[in-house]
Design an enzyme around this catalytic site. Structure first.
Site, PDB file in Angstrom:
ATOM      1  N   ASP A 154       0.852  -1.203   0.000  1.00 15.50           N
ATOM      2  CA  ASP A 154       0.000   0.000   0.000  1.00 15.50           C
ATOM      3  C   ASP A 154       0.884   1.249   0.000  1.00 15.50           C
ATOM      4  O   ASP A 154       2.090   1.163   0.172  1.00 15.50           O
ATOM      5  CB  ASP A 154      -0.864  -0.015   1.269  1.00 15.50           C
ATOM      6  CG  ASP A 154      -0.007  -0.085   2.525  1.00 15.50           C
ATOM      7  OD1 ASP A 154       0.413   0.967   3.000  1.00 15.50           O
ATOM      8  OD2 ASP A 154       0.302  -1.206   3.000  1.00 15.50           O
ATOM      9  N   ASP A 158       0.505   3.631   2.270  1.00 11.22           N
ATOM     10  CA  ASP A 158       0.219   4.203   3.582  1.00 11.22           C
ATOM     11  C   ASP A 158      -0.949   5.191   3.435  1.00 11.22           C
ATOM     12  O   ASP A 158      -1.974   4.812   2.862  1.00 11.22           O
ATOM     13  CB  ASP A 158       1.495   4.818   4.183  1.00 11.22           C
ATOM     14  CG  ASP A 158       1.395   4.953   5.691  1.00 11.22           C
ATOM     15  OD1 ASP A 158       0.716   4.124   6.318  1.00 11.22           O
ATOM     16  OD2 ASP A 158       1.967   5.896   6.261  1.00 11.22           O
TER      17      ASP A 158
END
Ligand SMILES: CSC[C@H]1O[C@H](OP(=O)(O)O)[C@H](O)[C@@H]1O
Ligand SMILES: Nc1ncnc2[nH]cnc12
Length: 290
Positions: free
Chosen positions: A212, A214
């Site tokens: 991801d 974040d």
């Protein structure tokens, strides 16, 4: 005699190694309690390895609840000399995309609540930790990732891993602060492991699997558990291929590691006069130096 010289700690989404054969479950006890789960001993292409699911096979432990000392000491008890950590991480830089692999070479400690030393109780040691990852072990990992030429995976050969406490993910202000420090990835587990592995004279390196962006990236949704596990499932097979090939190369050509003598100049206490109970507790780490 060593039960296994190569250990693997699997993180979020990596709860078992599919290619492990002739598996045996070991309930290991250590002077620091029990590890996160049974250690799975098995053969990977005929090479004995010890596998541990960091959060337990049913993912029941928060990062702050992990028995880091028991996990590393258990690996030491089995004779592990090389420890590969596979971990989910968030990306802090645009060029590091979900599904990429990073082999970090540095850490920044943002944990608050971890015990990351075996020492104390009358025996003092200060290990060198300027280079927290074994660079020779990391080089095997990076060579393998490059050689496998996995589709959709870009390799990042170095980078700083911010280790945060969790369990909540970062705020945008924190995420942007870490970006401004030049850090590349963020996770919640690898720094205490790396410190304890160094104290246990085990070479340690991380295969960081990016899941991801974040919460800082304006064009991407903020991290969720669903995102982490979804992307981990997407490149779990690739991660296992990398680990399998790394194990093969390590067993054919075990690299030297400064980690293997990390305590040589680290112990301050005169062990001859140190408390017997602490010497007994740390016997595996100290016996070379007694
Ligand atoms: C499931 S998202 C947060 C969780 O994932 C990472 O775990 P690991 O390092 O064991 O793969 C991160 O450090 C957090 O513990
Ligand atoms: N964004 C993130 N922050 C902390 N740990 C993570 N593990 C996976 N993604 C993460």
């Amino acid at each position: 005699m060593a039960v296994a010289e190569i250990g693997i700690i699997g993180g979020s989404g990596l709860y078992k190694m599919e290619a492990l054969k002739e598996v045996e479950e070991l309930e290991v006890k250590t002077p620091f309690g029990s590890p996160s789960d049974a250690i799975i001993l098995g053969n990977l292409d005929g090479i004995k390895v010890a596998f541990l699911a960091r959060h337990g096979r049913n993912h029941t432990m928060l990062p702050s609840e992990l028995p880091f000392r028991a996990n590393i000491y258990a690996m030491k008890q089995l004779g592990v000399k090389y420890l590969i950590s596979a971990s989910a991480v968030g990306s802090l830089q645009a060029e590091v995309k979900p599904l990429d692999m990073v082999v970090p070479d540095q850490f920044i400690d943002r944990t608050k609540n971890r015990i990351s030393t075996f020492f104390g109780e009358g025996i003092v040691a200060h290990i060198a930790f300027g280079d927290p990852i074994c660079q020779n072990l990391a080089a095997v990992l990076t060579d393998v990732i490059a050689d496998l030429n996995l589709s959709d995976v870009t390799l990042h050969r170095d980078g700083t891993y911010v280790c945060m406490e969790g369990p909540a993910f970062s705020t945008k202000a924190e995420s942007n602060l870490y970006r401004s420090w030049g850090a590349k990835i963020i996770g919640m587990t690898n720094l205490p492991e790396a410190k304890l592995a160094r104290e246990a004279e085990i070479a340690y390196a991380t295969l960081a699997l990016v899941t991801d962006y974040d919460c800082w990236h304006p064009d991407h949704d903020s991290v969720t558990v669903e995102m982490v596990i979804g992307n981990l499932q997407r490149n779990g097979v690739n991660a296992q291929k990398v680990i399998q090939e790394t194990v093969k190369r390590l067993s054919k050509n075990p690299p030297s590691s400064d980690a293997h003598s990390a305590l040589q100049y680290a112990i301050l206490t005169n062990l001859a006069n140190a408390p017997a109970a602490t010497k007994e507790k740390l016997r595996l780490l100290l016996e070379k130096y007694l």
